[in-house]
Design a protein around this motif. Structure first.
Motif, PDB file in Angstrom:
ATOM      1  N   GLU A  38      46.728 -87.626 -38.349  1.00 26.14           N
ATOM      2  CA  GLU A  38      46.311 -87.970 -39.701  1.00 26.14           C
ATOM      3  C   GLU A  38      44.970 -88.690 -39.661  1.00 26.14           C
ATOM      4  O   GLU A  38      44.767 -89.628 -38.888  1.00 26.14           O
ATOM      5  CB  GLU A  38      47.358 -88.829 -40.403  1.00 26.14           C
TER       6      GLU A  38
ATOM      7  N   THR B  83      46.167 -86.882 -48.328  1.00 26.74           N
ATOM      8  CA  THR B  83      46.148 -86.901 -46.861  1.00 26.74           C
ATOM      9  C   THR B  83      45.167 -85.896 -46.269  1.00 26.74           C
ATOM     10  O   THR B  83      44.816 -84.892 -46.885  1.00 26.74           O
ATOM     11  CB  THR B  83      47.548 -86.584 -46.311  1.00 26.74           C
TER      12      THR B  83
ATOM     13  N   TYR C   8      45.076 -83.930 -42.518  1.00 21.54           N
ATOM     14  CA  TYR C   8      45.672 -83.671 -41.209  1.00 21.54           C
ATOM     15  C   TYR C   8      44.696 -82.854 -40.379  1.00 21.54           C
ATOM     16  O   TYR C   8      44.012 -81.970 -40.896  1.00 21.54           O
ATOM     17  CB  TYR C   8      46.979 -82.891 -41.341  1.00 21.54           C
TER      18      TYR C   8
END
Length: 291
Positions: free
Chosen positions: A209, A193, A195
């Motif tokens: 995100e 991921t 962020y």
């Protein structure tokens, strides 16, 4: 890639910062030993020397350079309970007699945070806390900021990460703080991921995100170069006997896109990246996961 003079001794889980023309390696682990040494690499001479040691031995310390000083806070004190340090320190190499100066204590102590600086504040995101009852280590969602002028820390419960992260990469690009990859307490829980938090939009901004990395990994070294975030190596590679990555991916923060870069010659994790001029330096690291 160029191979430079090696470190004086093997080192991993240290922190790397650049204060041109030198690179500083803070703390870390050498086998069973936790280090307080500060190794200084001179980019003009390709040589190593020792700077004043840390006040206490640490691995996974958090650090950043701003205002010609190194700011160090948190970090892990042992190899078993993973107790975290609450201490914060400042070191200014240009002082007549440079030494580590004590600052306000770091709240919610932890190591292995993503660290960035923006408008006179140092930001610490996520990190690794003490071992939990019943085993396992806690990946934090905590966000803290340090006001350099006021020597005060603030905890921002309203800015908590969507999911706990430690061993992540990231940094500040423009007004935005990024958290890239990492894991949720164990190597088996690595993440791909990204962020992003608009620090210029506070207090109303929240984490957003962005496009994921191509390879989920923790223990990466990250560097910000001309608006791009480079993610080097890492651990959690189930296709490798040693469990580490040599992959390099580059994130364009403007286009929200990832491209694959030239792989590292030596796959590793638990190291750091420092940028001086047009070069990224990648000292140390571990050649096998968990070691």
């Amino acid at each position: 890639y160029r191979t430079l003079v090696p470190l004086p001794s093997p080192l991993q889980e240290h922190t790397v910062v650049a204060l041109p023309p030198s690179i500083y390696l803070l703390g870390g682990i050498d086998g069973p030993s936790i280090k307080s040494a500060v190794h200084r690499y001179s980019t003009p001479t390709n040589t190593w020397s020792l700077a004043p040691p840390l006040p206490i031995p640490l691995h996974h310390p958090n650090a950043i350079v701003t205002n010609s000083s190194i700011y160090l806070f948190g970090g892990i004190l042992d190899l078993f309970r993973w107790a975290a340090s609450a201490s914060s320190w400042k070191y200014t190499p240009s002082d007549p007699s440079p030494s580590w100066q004590k600052l306000a204590d770091f709240p919610n102590p932890r190591g292995s945070c993503v660290v960035g600086v923006h408008n006179g504040k140092i930001w610490a995101v996520g990190g690794l806390g003490p071992a939990q009852l019943g085993g396992g280590r806690a990946a934090s969602t905590m966000v803290s900021s340090y006001d350099i002028a006021e020597d005060t820390w603030t905890t921002h419960a309203e800015l908590a990460l969507p999911e706990g992260r430690d061993h992540a990469g990231g940094g500040v690009v423009g007004d935005t703080l990024y958290v890239v990859g990492g894991r949720v307490g164990t190597i088996a829980s690595v993440r791909d991921t990204v962020y992003a938090l608009d620090l210029g939009g506070l207090p109303g901004a929240r984490w957003v995100e962005k496009r994921k990395m191509g390879v989920a990994r923790g223990g990466i070294a990250a560097a910000v170069v001309e608006g791009k975030i480079f993610a080097f190596g890492g651990e959690g590679n189930v296709e490798s006997e040693k469990g580490v990555f040599g992959e390099v991916e580059v994130y364009d923060t403007v286009g929200d896109t990832w491209v694959e870069g030239e792989a590292m010659r030596v796959p590793r994790h638990g190291f750091g990246a420092a940028v001086i001029g047009e070069s990224v330096y990648l000292p140390g690291g571990g050649g096998t996961e968990n070691g």
